[in-house]
Design an enzyme around this catalytic site. Structure first.
Site, short mmCIF file in Angstrom:
data_model
loop_
_atom_site.label_atom_id
_atom_site.label_comp_id
_atom_site.label_asym_id
_atom_site.label_seq_id
_atom_site.Cartn_x
_atom_site.Cartn_y
_atom_site.Cartn_z
N TYR A 166 -12.63 7.11 -14.11
CA TYR A 166 -12.41 5.92 -13.46
C TYR A 166 -12.84 4.85 -14.27
O TYR A 166 -12.21 3.59 -14.30
CB TYR A 166 -13.08 6.07 -12.02
CG TYR A 166 -13.12 5.02 -11.16
CD1 TYR A 166 -11.88 4.64 -10.39
CD2 TYR A 166 -14.21 4.23 -10.97
CE1 TYR A 166 -11.84 3.56 -9.60
CE2 TYR A 166 -14.23 3.04 -10.16
CZ TYR A 166 -12.91 2.62 -9.46
OH TYR A 166 -13.10 1.72 -8.53
N ASP A 216 0.87 -1.25 0.01
CA ASP A 216 -0.03 -0.09 0.16
C ASP A 216 1.15 1.28 0.03
O ASP A 216 2.06 1.05 0.66
CB ASP A 216 -0.76 -0.05 1.27
CG ASP A 216 -2.04 0.93 1.02
OD1 ASP A 216 -3.25 0.27 0.94
OD2 ASP A 216 -2.08 2.28 0.97
N VAL A 236 -19.45 -1.06 -2.94
CA VAL A 236 -19.31 -1.83 -1.81
C VAL A 236 -18.95 -1.14 -0.45
O VAL A 236 -18.38 0.00 -0.73
CB VAL A 236 -17.77 -2.69 -1.97
CG1 VAL A 236 -17.34 -3.47 -0.59
CG2 VAL A 236 -18.27 -3.74 -3.13
#
Ligand code: ADP
Length: 255
Positions: free
Chosen positions: A162, A44, A195
């Site tokens: 996106y 990350d 989500v």
């Protein structure tokens, strides 16, 4: 048959790298592979989040975890990520290109900096990590899992850039699968709908009613919904599946 299926979901002895796994969906994906017995690279750009997640899932499931700081939009950093994983854990079996940057913005109000960020992480991140990892994956007949998103269809105002990056990931998945299938490498894609994660909290709250109307199964997703699809596609239970995009979206109706 069920016993074979269960065996296929055992990742003991395998090394799995999940990008963007410090939090959100990636964190649950990383935890699921740890639960399945894999050694997990928690990669990350937010090194504190990576360290915390690696520590938490390592102690919960008793598997080896390796936090690595990486900006996947940078090719050299992607190469260093793979080198570190191989040096520390002995190889790489599964690469999950989970890192992404969403954030809705109408195209007319966006600018090249915004495009660079979204395409840089969501598309270039996938290309960089995959290119860097392929020699290792060929070595171990490994697997790549990429991410599209419901927005790839172009039905979500504000997500033009996106969505374009995610559409590209889907196309890339299919073509790469045809190129590396002969080397024993499988490449698949998951396509999540909305989500619940800290990143989507405000959006979900604001559009709760519209969102529920858009999902046949009357709820939006949980990270675990995506994680089980990723683990399945990465497992030997999916050994004859490649180039595929699995929609994990509760029957999203705006298809
Ligand atoms: P999602 O809802 O898709 O899980 P989040 O924003 O909650 O989205 O999580 C995305 C993860 O990806 C975060 O942990 C974030 O730090 C990570 N990330 C974002 N940009 C990069 C990058 N350039 N390189 C690696 N990881 C990144």
């Amino acid at each position: 048959m069920l016993e074979a299926f269960e065996d296929a979901l055992d990742f003991s002895g395998q090394v799995v790298c999940v990008t963007g796994s410090g939090r959100g969906i990636g964190e649950t994906v990383a935890a699921s592979f740890a639960e399945a017995g894999a050694a997990v690279v928690v990669a990350d750009v937010d090194v504190d989040a990576a360290e915390e997640t690696a520590e938490t899932i390592g102690s919960e499931y008793g598997t080896e975890t390796l936090p690595v700081e990486v900006d996947v939009s940078d090719y050299d950093e992607a190469r260093a990520l793979v080198e570190t994983a191989v040096a520390e854990l002995g190889g790489l079996d599964v690469l999950v290109n989970n890192a992404g940057v969403a954030g809705a913005r109408r195209f007319r109000e966006s600018d090249p900096e915004d495009w660079d960020r979204k395409i840089g992480v969501s598309l270039y991140g996938t290309l960089n990590c995959t290119h860097a990892a392929l020699p290792e994956l060929v070595d171990r007949s490994g697997v790549v899992i990429n991410y599209a998103s419901s927005s790839y269809r172009g039905n979500d105002p504000g997500l033009a850039v996106y969505g374009a990056a995610k559409a590209a990931n889907r196309s890339f998945t299919k073509t790469l699968a045809t190129e590396v299938g002969g080397d024993g490498v499988r490449v698949n894609c998951v396509c999540p709908g909305t989500v619940h994660t800290p990143a989507t909290e405000a959006f979900v709250e604001q559009y709760a009613d519209e969102l529920l109307d858009a999902y046949a199964l009357d709820r939006i997703g949980d990270p675990a919904d995506v994680a089980s699809a990723v683990v399945f596609l990465a497992s030997d239970a999916a050994e004859w599946i490649t180039g595929e995009t699995l929609h994990v979206d509760g029957g999203y109706l705006r298809r």
